[in-house]
Design a protein around this motif. Sequence first.
Motif, short mmCIF file in Angstrom:
data_model
loop_
_atom_site.label_atom_id
_atom_site.label_comp_id
_atom_site.label_asym_id
_atom_site.label_seq_id
_atom_site.Cartn_x
_atom_site.Cartn_y
_atom_site.Cartn_z
N VAL A 73 0.81 -1.23 -0.04
CA VAL A 73 -0.15 0.09 0.03
C VAL A 73 0.89 1.19 0.05
CG1 VAL A 73 -1.93 -1.05 1.01
CG2 VAL A 73 -0.10 -0.25 2.51
N GLY A 74 2.06 1.06 0.11
CA GLY A 74 2.94 2.35 0.08
C GLY A 74 4.37 2.25 0.11
N PHE A 75 5.32 3.00 0.03
CA PHE A 75 6.81 2.54 0.01
C PHE A 75 7.41 4.14 0.73
CE2 PHE A 75 6.17 4.27 -4.20
CZ PHE A 75 7.26 4.79 -4.55
N ALA A 76 8.73 3.89 0.70
CA ALA A 76 9.58 4.91 1.18
C ALA A 76 10.91 4.60 0.75
CB ALA A 76 9.48 5.34 2.72
N SER A 77 11.79 5.73 0.44
CA SER A 77 13.19 5.40 0.24
C SER A 77 14.09 6.51 0.96
CB SER A 77 13.46 5.27 -1.15
OG SER A 77 13.58 6.43 -1.91
N TYR A 78 15.26 6.40 1.28
CA TYR A 78 16.01 7.25 2.15
C TYR A 78 17.33 6.84 1.86
CZ TYR A 78 15.95 3.24 5.47
OH TYR A 78 16.11 2.03 6.23
N GLY A 79 18.35 7.67 2.03
CA GLY A 79 19.75 7.33 2.05
C GLY A 79 20.57 8.46 2.75
N LEU A 88 15.24 11.68 2.95
CA LEU A 88 13.83 10.77 2.71
C LEU A 88 13.65 11.23 1.33
CD1 LEU A 88 11.64 9.19 3.36
CD2 LEU A 88 10.12 11.34 4.01
N HIS A 89 13.98 10.34 0.29
CA HIS A 89 13.77 10.53 -1.25
C HIS A 89 12.45 10.50 -1.71
CE1 HIS A 89 17.97 10.74 -1.67
NE2 HIS A 89 18.23 9.56 -1.02
N LYS A 90 11.58 9.24 -1.21
CA LYS A 90 10.18 9.13 -1.54
C LYS A 90 9.58 8.65 -0.19
CE LYS A 90 12.17 7.16 -5.74
NZ LYS A 90 13.04 8.13 -5.80
N LEU A 91 8.36 9.19 -0.38
CA LEU A 91 7.30 8.59 0.69
C LEU A 91 6.02 8.45 0.18
CD1 LEU A 91 7.16 8.81 4.47
CD2 LEU A 91 5.15 8.68 3.20
N TYR A 92 5.46 7.54 -0.29
CA TYR A 92 3.98 7.44 -1.09
C TYR A 92 3.19 6.41 -0.48
CZ TYR A 92 6.47 10.50 -4.32
OH TYR A 92 6.85 11.72 -4.92
N VAL A 93 1.99 6.71 -0.21
CA VAL A 93 0.87 5.96 0.19
C VAL A 93 -0.25 6.06 -0.57
CG1 VAL A 93 -0.66 5.25 2.01
CG2 VAL A 93 1.62 6.09 2.66
N LYS A 94 -0.96 4.88 -0.94
CA LYS A 94 -2.11 5.08 -1.87
C LYS A 94 -3.13 5.78 -1.32
CE LYS A 94 -1.96 0.36 -3.85
NZ LYS A 94 -2.84 -1.21 -3.70
N PRO A 95 -3.37 6.81 -2.13
CA PRO A 95 -4.41 7.74 -1.59
C PRO A 95 -5.72 7.21 -0.84
CG PRO A 95 -3.78 8.15 -3.85
CD PRO A 95 -3.34 6.95 -3.48
N ASN A 96 -6.41 6.15 -1.29
CA ASN A 96 -7.44 5.76 -0.94
C ASN A 96 -7.39 5.36 0.77
OD1 ASN A 96 -6.13 3.43 -1.66
ND2 ASN A 96 -7.89 2.20 -1.43
N ILE A 97 -6.13 5.26 1.18
CA ILE A 97 -6.08 4.96 2.75
C ILE A 97 -5.12 5.97 3.36
CG2 ILE A 97 -6.36 2.43 2.37
CD1 ILE A 97 -3.15 2.15 2.54
N HIS A 98 -4.96 7.23 2.74
CA HIS A 98 -4.38 8.41 3.33
C HIS A 98 -5.17 8.58 4.63
CE1 HIS A 98 -2.45 10.47 -0.14
NE2 HIS A 98 -1.81 9.56 0.11
N GLY A 99 -4.51 8.97 5.78
CA GLY A 99 -5.01 9.23 7.11
C GLY A 99 -5.16 8.11 8.08
N LYS A 100 -4.63 6.97 7.53
CA LYS A 100 -4.81 5.80 8.36
C LYS A 100 -3.30 5.28 9.23
CE LYS A 100 -8.43 3.87 5.64
NZ LYS A 100 -9.58 4.29 6.68
N GLY A 101 -2.38 6.22 9.09
CA GLY A 101 -1.16 6.14 9.83
C GLY A 101 -0.11 5.27 8.97
N ILE A 102 -0.30 5.01 7.81
CA ILE A 102 0.66 4.20 7.08
C ILE A 102 1.87 5.21 6.85
CG2 ILE A 102 1.22 2.85 4.89
CD1 ILE A 102 -1.18 1.84 6.89
N GLY A 103 1.64 6.40 6.55
CA GLY A 103 2.65 7.26 6.04
C GLY A 103 3.55 7.62 7.36
#
Length: 166
Positions: A73-79, A88-103
Amino acid sequence: MSDTLVIRSADLDDIPVIFELAHSIWPEVYKEILNPGQITYMLDLNYNEQALIAQMQEKGHRFIIAEIDLDEVGFASYGPVSSSTWKLHKLYVKPNIHGKGIGRALLEMVEQEVRSQFGSHLVLNVNKYNKARGFYEAMGFEVEKEEVIDIGNGYVMDDFVMGKDI
């Protein structure tokens, strides 16, 4: 039945997963602030197989993937940028579950990993018009500077650079 969130490390075998997530998330989250041509250009530039391999193998980007009941449902990358500063290069979560603590969970995992490598400052770029800026501010980030980056093909990224001591 409760949904089980798992955050796991990603590797080269996860490139198709990252590709699919990016291509499903980007058009939705950027439709209000980027034109479709720029979205397509940036996806092609940053999420093709060779680009993701280079990020993982040559640039030292670490990827993590969030799953709920085995559904990605989401991913992140960092280095690392330096011994103390990480990005933090990337942080994305599927929009239909924004606000549920995944990010939040992804970001907390990144912060934990950075601290384990003796990093003390985390930075990121966010488009000046991206609603995610509010999320990052709620997570303790502050705008450190503004940055306009020419990414080619007549496109620029008009960003805030935000940072946080961790």
